[in-house]
Design a protein around this motif. Structure first.
Motif, PDB file in Angstrom:
ATOM      1  N   LEU A  47       2.063  -8.495   5.828  1.00 16.96           N
ATOM      2  CA  LEU A  47       1.546  -8.949   4.531  1.00 16.96           C
ATOM      3  C   LEU A  47       1.728  -7.862   3.467  1.00 16.96           C
ATOM      4  N   ILE A  48       1.320  -6.628   3.802  1.00 15.97           N
ATOM      5  CA  ILE A  48       1.476  -5.513   2.853  1.00 15.97           C
ATOM      6  C   ILE A  48       2.951  -5.345   2.487  1.00 15.97           C
ATOM      7  N   GLY A  49       3.817  -5.430   3.494  1.00 19.34           N
ATOM      8  CA  GLY A  49       5.250  -5.268   3.250  1.00 19.34           C
ATOM      9  C   GLY A  49       5.787  -6.286   2.261  1.00 19.34           C
ATOM     10  N   GLN A  50       5.292  -7.512   2.360  1.00 18.46           N
ATOM     11  CA  GLN A  50       5.739  -8.546   1.416  1.00 18.46           C
ATOM     12  C   GLN A  50       5.158  -8.326   0.022  1.00 18.46           C
ATOM     13  N   LEU A  51       3.920  -7.834  -0.020  1.00 19.72           N
ATOM     14  CA  LEU A  51       3.303  -7.581  -1.323  1.00 19.72           C
ATOM     15  C   LEU A  51       4.014  -6.434  -2.039  1.00 19.72           C
ATOM     16  N   SER A  52       4.454  -5.422  -1.261  1.00 22.95           N
ATOM     17  CA  SER A  52       5.089  -4.256  -1.895  1.00 22.95           C
ATOM     18  C   SER A  52       6.567  -4.503  -2.184  1.00 22.95           C
ATOM     19  N   GLY A  53       7.137  -5.549  -1.577  1.00 23.01           N
ATOM     20  CA  GLY A  53       8.537  -5.858  -1.829  1.00 23.01           C
ATOM     21  C   GLY A  53       9.489  -5.300  -0.787  1.00 23.01           C
ATOM     22  N   ASP A  54       8.967  -4.695   0.272  1.00 22.94           N
ATOM     23  CA  ASP A  54       9.837  -4.178   1.334  1.00 22.94           C
ATOM     24  C   ASP A  54      10.339  -5.303   2.230  1.00 22.94           C
ATOM     25  N   THR A  70       7.758 -12.432  -6.776  1.00 16.62           N
ATOM     26  CA  THR A  70       8.208 -12.717  -5.409  1.00 16.62           C
ATOM     27  C   THR A  70       9.624 -12.205  -5.158  1.00 16.62           C
ATOM     28  N   ALA A  71      10.499 -12.305  -6.175  1.00 15.08           N
ATOM     29  CA  ALA A  71      11.903 -11.963  -5.964  1.00 15.08           C
ATOM     30  C   ALA A  71      12.223 -10.513  -6.349  1.00 15.08           C
ATOM     31  N   LEU A  72      11.222  -9.769  -6.811  1.00 13.34           N
ATOM     32  CA  LEU A  72      11.505  -8.413  -7.294  1.00 13.34           C
ATOM     33  C   LEU A  72      11.559  -7.418  -6.130  1.00 13.34           C
ATOM     34  N   PRO A  73      12.521  -6.474  -6.178  1.00 14.22           N
ATOM     35  CA  PRO A  73      12.590  -5.448  -5.135  1.00 14.22           C
ATOM     36  C   PRO A  73      11.472  -4.414  -5.298  1.00 14.22           C
ATOM     37  N   ALA A  74      11.259  -3.636  -4.240  1.00 14.86           N
ATOM     38  CA  ALA A  74      10.135  -2.694  -4.209  1.00 14.86           C
ATOM     39  C   ALA A  74      10.081  -1.741  -5.410  1.00 14.86           C
ATOM     40  N   PRO A  75      11.210  -1.103  -5.808  1.00 16.88           N
ATOM     41  CA  PRO A  75      11.102  -0.156  -6.932  1.00 16.88           C
ATOM     42  C   PRO A  75      10.614  -0.825  -8.220  1.00 16.88           C
ATOM     43  N   THR A  76      11.053  -2.065  -8.469  1.00 16.47           N
ATOM     44  CA  THR A  76      10.643  -2.765  -9.673  1.00 16.47           C
ATOM     45  C   THR A  76       9.151  -3.078  -9.617  1.00 16.47           C
ATOM     46  N   ARG A  77       8.670  -3.476  -8.432  1.00 22.25           N
ATOM     47  CA  ARG A  77       7.233  -3.757  -8.313  1.00 22.25           C
ATOM     48  C   ARG A  77       6.423  -2.497  -8.539  1.00 22.25           C
ATOM     49  N   SER A  78       6.949  -1.377  -8.050  1.00 22.06           N
ATOM     50  CA  SER A  78       6.262  -0.113  -8.290  1.00 22.06           C
ATOM     51  C   SER A  78       6.179   0.161  -9.786  1.00 22.06           C
TER      52      SER A  78
ATOM     53  N   ALA B 191      15.996  11.101  -1.550  1.00 20.63           N
ATOM     54  CA  ALA B 191      16.493   9.852  -0.974  1.00 20.63           C
ATOM     55  C   ALA B 191      17.094  10.104   0.399  1.00 20.63           C
ATOM     56  N   LYS B 192      17.673  11.277   0.590  1.00 22.49           N
ATOM     57  CA  LYS B 192      18.175  11.633   1.921  1.00 22.49           C
ATOM     58  C   LYS B 192      16.997  11.807   2.876  1.00 22.49           C
ATOM     59  N   SER B 193      15.936  12.442   2.367  1.00 23.57           N
ATOM     60  CA  SER B 193      14.775  12.741   3.207  1.00 23.57           C
ATOM     61  C   SER B 193      14.053  11.465   3.646  1.00 23.57           C
ATOM     62  N   ASN B 194      13.833  10.523   2.720  1.00 25.54           N
ATOM     63  CA  ASN B 194      13.016   9.343   3.044  1.00 25.54           C
ATOM     64  C   ASN B 194      13.248   8.264   1.986  1.00 25.54           C
ATOM     65  N   GLU B 195      14.275   7.463   2.199  1.00 25.86           N
ATOM     66  CA  GLU B 195      14.632   6.473   1.172  1.00 25.86           C
ATOM     67  C   GLU B 195      13.595   5.354   0.997  1.00 25.86           C
ATOM     68  N   PRO B 196      13.020   4.814   2.080  1.00 25.07           N
ATOM     69  CA  PRO B 196      11.999   3.776   1.869  1.00 25.07           C
ATOM     70  C   PRO B 196      10.844   4.283   1.007  1.00 25.07           C
ATOM     71  N   ARG B 197      10.468   5.555   1.188  1.00 24.36           N
ATOM     72  CA  ARG B 197       9.386   6.111   0.399  1.00 24.36           C
ATOM     73  C   ARG B 197       9.786   6.200  -1.077  1.00 24.36           C
ATOM     74  N   MET B 198      11.050   6.585  -1.300  1.00 26.03           N
ATOM     75  CA  MET B 198      11.548   6.668  -2.672  1.00 26.03           C
ATOM     76  C   MET B 198      11.436   5.316  -3.367  1.00 26.03           C
ATOM     77  N   ARG B 199      11.820   4.263  -2.650  1.00 23.86           N
ATOM     78  CA  ARG B 199      11.762   2.931  -3.246  1.00 23.86           C
ATOM     79  C   ARG B 199      10.306   2.519  -3.496  1.00 23.86           C
ATOM     80  N   ALA B 200       9.444   2.906  -2.564  1.00 26.21           N
ATOM     81  CA  ALA B 200       8.037   2.527  -2.706  1.00 26.21           C
ATOM     82  C   ALA B 200       7.388   3.205  -3.908  1.00 26.21           C
ATOM     83  N   ILE B 201       7.809   4.435  -4.229  1.00 23.94           N
ATOM     84  CA  ILE B 201       7.198   5.086  -5.403  1.00 23.94           C
ATOM     85  C   ILE B 201       7.927   4.716  -6.681  1.00 23.94           C
ATOM     86  N   GLY B 202       8.962   3.879  -6.595  1.00 24.48           N
ATOM     87  CA  GLY B 202       9.515   3.301  -7.820  1.00 24.48           C
ATOM     88  C   GLY B 202      10.921   3.730  -8.194  1.00 24.48           C
TER      89      GLY B 202
END
Lengths: 251, 314
Positions: A47-54, A70-78, B191-202
């Motif tokens: 659920l968290i993964g879908q909310l964050s966009g992962d 819903t369609a936005l990737p994680a960086p955009t949601r951030s 991004a080399k170190s931890n790409e999913p984390r990079m995406r999560a922080i925007g």
């Protein structure tokens, strides 16, 4: 009535034959702390993964701050104000604690196509990062490589990185996972200080933590939300007790 | 320790800067030729390390950009355009554009797929090169004259050419030093170190990785432009996959993710080749075990063995 900050409708995610989240509906009002509880494998992290966009849902919609994301990737949601922490600590181990948080600040301080000025010399990145480290109680550990921090400290760093993005909604995936009693207590105090200032969706196993923090609780079992309500109502709900709480709550 | 490192680096630059003096005194112009070649490959290796070592993008096709840079000099020259002010910017632009196209496709994959797809693109360009008869096919073509700079800088003079290459290398290292510590460099390293984390922080990491890929490609193109001038010859074998492998070995030998390591790697690789190939054509029999030892015991390559090289920022 104002639209809730987060509104989830019919969110469904399948992994092969397994339905990890099954038509989940959730609403989170501005300033509220919602705890999502449930046994292992109930679909909380999915659920968290879908909310964050992962993770991309198979069906359903996620509305955040009045828009369909819903369609936005994680960086955009951030960028829109959603921040998450990870159940399994996810940091930049070779970077210092301060560098970790400064990266989160940098992500929300304009573009990073800057090739000349050392990022470590940018006060606009370092000062908010340092303040956030202080806020989570890691001020003294700023210069330490994140990978060498103690487990509890790394969990605090997770929170600091999420906070540094100045989110409107914090998604916290088991923030006290693997912590000792003392560390866990400190984390609860930290999260309690965030309540009210931040809207929080908290996934957690530890019932003491949940009842200490939640304004409302949703219970997930086998991918479905079987009950939602105030902590006292959830405590008293017979179905919840049978499915999940079991002997943990004395009669 | 920082000052020990600074002294070591200064000594390194002094040695490279004084090679022409030694060559002149010893009356051994060959040294000039050898070290110019070393520095040209150092430029290619430093640019590869930007994506390989700092960005964690294991590109096995860096020779493609070397080749494009070489063609960008040789083809205009073939049609009578000898100005370096045309050829060199063309080399940078074309290799950068090629990197943009190759990166836009390749960076959608990762791991072994990424390695293979970059290799495949480079081999495609190699086979394109050997199939174009007008431009020499697999025989290549001679470069009638080195790039001209309006008589101001005369590359026909071996000393002038040496210091031009030296200047390019120093400038590249200076730019690289700024870049890896600036916001951009921090993003590709993280991004080399931890790409999913990079995406999560925007961070939308793709665009930064692609930009790094383009910069590295342009660096390879510049090295290629210098290389045809060095050999006064163009051959498609500049793009052969074994050449990509050589450049990669220089990076690994010298120290991945360090700024100066690839320079050391190029020096070590090409000196070994020069010295050992006088003894045997199978000189790589010695290189192989050396590479294994470096990978096993020197985490940051030859650079990591230098005094004062402990600092992580390289």
């Amino acid at each position: 009535m104002a639209e809730p900050l987060l509104a989830v409708r019919g969110l469904t995610k399948r992994f092969g034959g397994l339905v990890a989240t099954d038509r989940v509906d959730l609403e989170v009002a501005d300033g509220e702390t919602l705890a999502v509880i449930g046994p292992n494998g109930a679909g909380k992290t999915t659920l968290i993964g879908q909310l964050s966009g992962d993770l991309v849902p198979d069906a359903g919609t996620i509305r955040f701050a009045g828009e369909d994301v819903t369609a936005l990737p994680a960086p955009t949601r951030s960028q829109r104000g959603l921040a998450r922490s990870f159940q399994i600590t996810s940091i930049f181990p070779e970077f210092t604690a301060l560098d970790n948080v400064a990266l989160a600040v940098q992500a929300h301080a304009g573009h990073s196509f800057r090739f000349w000025t050392p990022a470590r010399a940018e006060r606009a990145l370092r000062e908010p990062a340092r303040a956030t480290l202080e806020q989570v109680g890691l001020g003294a550990r700023a210069a330490v490589a994140a990978g060498t921090l103690a487990h509890g400290e790394q969990r605090q760093l997770e929170i600091a990185m999420a906070l540094a993005t100045r989110p409107r909604l914090l998604l916290l995936d088991e923030p006290v996972a693997g912590m000792g009693a003392d560390e866990s207590q400190r984390m609860v105090q930290l999260l309690r200080a965030l309540r009210g200032h931040h809207t929080i969706v908290l996934v957690e196993h530890d019932m003491d933590v949940v009842f200490a923090l939640a304004d409302r609780i949703s219970v997930m079992v086998y991918g479905r939300v079987i009950a939602s309500g105030a902590p006292e109502a959830i405590r008293a709900n017979a179905e919840v007790r049978r499915a999940y709480l079991g002997e943990e709550i004395p009669a | 320790m920082r000052s020990a490192r600074a002294l070591t680096l200064l000594a390194g630059f002094l040695v490279l800067g004084l090679v022409p003096v030694v060559a002149a005194l010893a009356n051994q112009p060959f040294y000039l030729d050898l070290f110019r070649r070393i520095m040209i490959f150092a430029i290619a290796a430093v640019s590869l390390d930007l994506i390989l070592g700092f960005g964690g993008m294991v590109s096995f096709g860096h020779a493609a950009y070397l080749g494009i840079g070489a063609y960008a000099v040789a083809i205009p020259a073939f049609y009578g355009i000898h100005s370096g002010l045309v050829q060199w910017p063309l080399a940078l632009a074309l290799s950068g554009l090629a990197a943009l196209a190759i990166g836009a496709v390749s960076l959608r994959t990762s791991g072994v797929s990424f390695i293979m797809i970059t290799l495949a693109f480079a081999q495609m360009l190699y086979y394109l090169g050997i199939s174009i008869n007008a431009w020499g096919a697999d025989d290549g073509m001679r470069l009638a004259r080195r790039s001209q700079f309006g008589g101001v800088v005369d590359l026909a003079n071996a000393y002038v050419f040496y210091y031009v290459v030296f200047g390019v290398l120093v400038a590249l290292l200076w730019l690289g030093h700024r870049l890896i510590h600036a916001r951009f460099g921090v993003v590709i390293r993280a991004a080399k170190s931890n790409e999913p984390r990079m995406r999560a922080i925007g961070f939308a990491t793709f665009r930064y990785k692609l930009a790094a890929f383009v910069i590295a490609g342009a660096g390879g193109g510049l090295a290629g432009a210098l290389l045809t001038n060095q050999t006064e010859y163009l051959t498609p074998s500049y793009m052969h996959w074994t050449r990509s492998g050589d450049i990669m070995v220089m990076v690994i030998l010298g120290g991945m993710g360090t700024l100066y390591g690839p320079v050391l790697g190029a020096v070590a690789f090409l000196l070994l080749e020069d010295i050992l190939s006088a003894w045997t054509v199978h000189w790589q029999v010695v290189l192989g075990p050396l590479l294994v030892l470096v990978v096993l015991y020197a985490r940051r390559g030859l650079y990591g063995l230098l005094p004062g090289a402990g600092a992580r920022d390289g």
